[in-house]
Design an enzyme around this catalytic site. Sequence first.
Site, PDB file in Angstrom:
ATOM      1  N   ARG A 101       0.850  -1.181   0.000  1.00  0.00           N
ATOM      2  CA  ARG A 101       0.000   0.000   0.000  1.00  0.00           C
ATOM      3  C   ARG A 101       0.887   1.232   0.000  1.00  0.00           C
ATOM      4  NH1 ARG A 101      -4.189   1.711   4.773  1.00  0.00           N
ATOM      5  NH2 ARG A 101      -2.278   2.095   5.901  1.00  0.00           N
ATOM      6  N   THR A 105      -0.747   7.655  -1.033  1.00  0.00           N
ATOM      7  CA  THR A 105      -2.061   7.575  -1.702  1.00  0.00           C
ATOM      8  C   THR A 105      -2.955   6.491  -1.103  1.00  0.00           C
ATOM      9  OG1 THR A 105      -1.323   5.908  -3.292  1.00  0.00           O
ATOM     10  CG2 THR A 105      -0.940   8.214  -3.890  1.00  0.00           C
ATOM     11  N   ASP A 197       1.488  -1.411  12.341  1.00  0.00           N
ATOM     12  CA  ASP A 197       1.822  -1.971  11.029  1.00  0.00           C
ATOM     13  C   ASP A 197       2.103  -3.466  11.176  1.00  0.00           C
ATOM     14  OD1 ASP A 197       3.407  -2.861   8.730  1.00  0.00           O
ATOM     15  OD2 ASP A 197       3.416  -0.754   8.152  1.00  0.00           O
ATOM     16  N   ASP A 200       5.434  -4.912   9.587  1.00  0.00           N
ATOM     17  CA  ASP A 200       6.641  -4.527  10.329  1.00  0.00           C
ATOM     18  C   ASP A 200       6.741  -5.281  11.652  1.00  0.00           C
ATOM     19  OD1 ASP A 200       7.527  -2.836   8.388  1.00  0.00           O
ATOM     20  OD2 ASP A 200       6.748  -1.010   9.315  1.00  0.00           O
TER      21      ASP A 200
HETATM   22  C1  PRP Z   1      -0.871  -3.819   4.976  1.00  0.00           C
HETATM   23  C2  PRP Z   1      -1.770  -4.981   5.351  1.00  0.00           C
HETATM   24  C3  PRP Z   1      -2.738  -5.045   4.196  1.00  0.00           C
HETATM   25  C4  PRP Z   1      -2.902  -3.585   3.829  1.00  0.00           C
HETATM   26  C5  PRP Z   1      -4.195  -3.103   4.422  1.00  0.00           C
HETATM   27  O1  PRP Z   1       0.074  -4.226   4.063  1.00  0.00           O
HETATM   28  O2  PRP Z   1      -1.069  -6.175   5.573  1.00  0.00           O
HETATM   29  O3  PRP Z   1      -2.259  -5.780   3.086  1.00  0.00           O
HETATM   30  O4  PRP Z   1      -1.795  -2.881   4.418  1.00  0.00           O
HETATM   31  O5  PRP Z   1      -4.472  -1.807   4.014  1.00  0.00           O
HETATM   32  P1  PRP Z   1      -5.655  -1.448   3.019  1.00  0.00           P
HETATM   33  O6  PRP Z   1      -6.866  -2.205   3.481  1.00  0.00           O
HETATM   34  O7  PRP Z   1      -5.818   0.032   3.226  1.00  0.00           O
HETATM   35  O8  PRP Z   1      -5.233  -1.785   1.645  1.00  0.00           O
HETATM   36  P2  PRP Z   1       1.269  -3.277   3.542  1.00  0.00           P
HETATM   37  O9  PRP Z   1       0.877  -2.597   2.272  1.00  0.00           O
HETATM   38  O10 PRP Z   1       1.728  -2.408   4.658  1.00  0.00           O
HETATM   39  O11 PRP Z   1       2.390  -4.307   3.132  1.00  0.00           O
HETATM   40  P3  PRP Z   1       3.208  -5.359   4.035  1.00  0.00           P
HETATM   41  O12 PRP Z   1       2.267  -6.471   4.375  1.00  0.00           O
HETATM   42  O13 PRP Z   1       4.303  -5.779   3.134  1.00  0.00           O
HETATM   43  O14 PRP Z   1       3.707  -4.641   5.269  1.00  0.00           O
HETATM   44  N1  URA Z   2      -1.862  -1.845   7.416  1.00  0.00           N
HETATM   45  C1  URA Z   2      -1.420  -2.202   8.644  1.00  0.00           C
HETATM   46  O1  URA Z   2      -0.480  -3.005   8.769  1.00  0.00           O
HETATM   47  N2  URA Z   2      -2.020  -1.662   9.721  1.00  0.00           N
HETATM   48  C2  URA Z   2      -3.036  -0.791   9.631  1.00  0.00           C
HETATM   49  O2  URA Z   2      -3.559  -0.337  10.678  1.00  0.00           O
HETATM   50  C3  URA Z   2      -3.486  -0.433   8.346  1.00  0.00           C
HETATM   51  C4  URA Z   2      -2.886  -0.980   7.262  1.00  0.00           C
END
Ligand code: PRP
Ligand code: URA
Length: 206
Positions: A101, A105, A197, A200
């Site tokens: 994400r 944006t 997050d 992370d």
């Molecule tokens: C996080 C989470 C979802 C997304 C949720 O992933 O694991 O995939 O954000 O957000 P949304 O509903 O607004 O799309 P991220 O993009 O941070 O990637 P990661 O899992 O690699 O940390």
């Molecule tokens: N992605 C995450 O990992 N945490 C949030 O709260 C939203 C998006």
Amino acid sequence: MLHVLKHPLLTHKLTQMRKKETGTKDFRQNLDEIGGLMAYEITRDLPVKAVEIETPVTKCKTYELEKEIILVPILRAGLGMVNGICTLIPTVKIAHVGLYRDEETLQPHVYFEKYPKHMDEAIVMIVDPMLATGGSSVAAIDMVKKQGAKNIRLICLVGAPEGVQAVEQAHPDVDIYLAALDDKLNEKGYIVPGLGDAGDRIFGTK
Ligand code: PRP
Ligand code: URA
């Protein structure tokens, strides 16, 4: 349709994950255990077929799972739920959908996809701990539908009302399973109260 799973063990483990002082090891372990507990609930209504088998004592008629199950973790954080679900359903096949994400944006970007065969006949379970704006989940559902998937479930740990609404609007045919429906999103698109997050905290990055 939205299903918010209620179980004291689920709530307890999720509380440990929410605490800001919980480190990577305990965060991962609780997510793993929650994956297993959720797997039990989300498979309650799986279709079964009648089979005739022979026990050491006699022949008997009984039932087996009818359809193949394909798990689709959304990378990265979705990987944290795979192990717990596989423990309960060891025969699952695993697709991978790589999405991140954009922090400004909040739009999802695809960077990887790989699928097993027969997506059209299987029960497809997309897993990701976080359903925030819903952008990533909607994109992942779009992607598996392009592969022919028809029977799709979305399994997340924590959801925001905004994300649930986005998925329900874009894909009304997909059942959504959550361990908790939280209050809202903040100005940065994080779930409140949430758990921060997820990626992370699982992988110890940042
Ligand atoms: C996080 C989470 C979802 C997304 C949720 O992933 O694991 O995939 O954000 O957000 P949304 O509903 O607004 O799309 P991220 O993009 O941070 O990637 P990661 O899992 O690699 O940390
Ligand atoms: N992605 C995450 O990992 N945490 C949030 O709260 C939203 C998006």
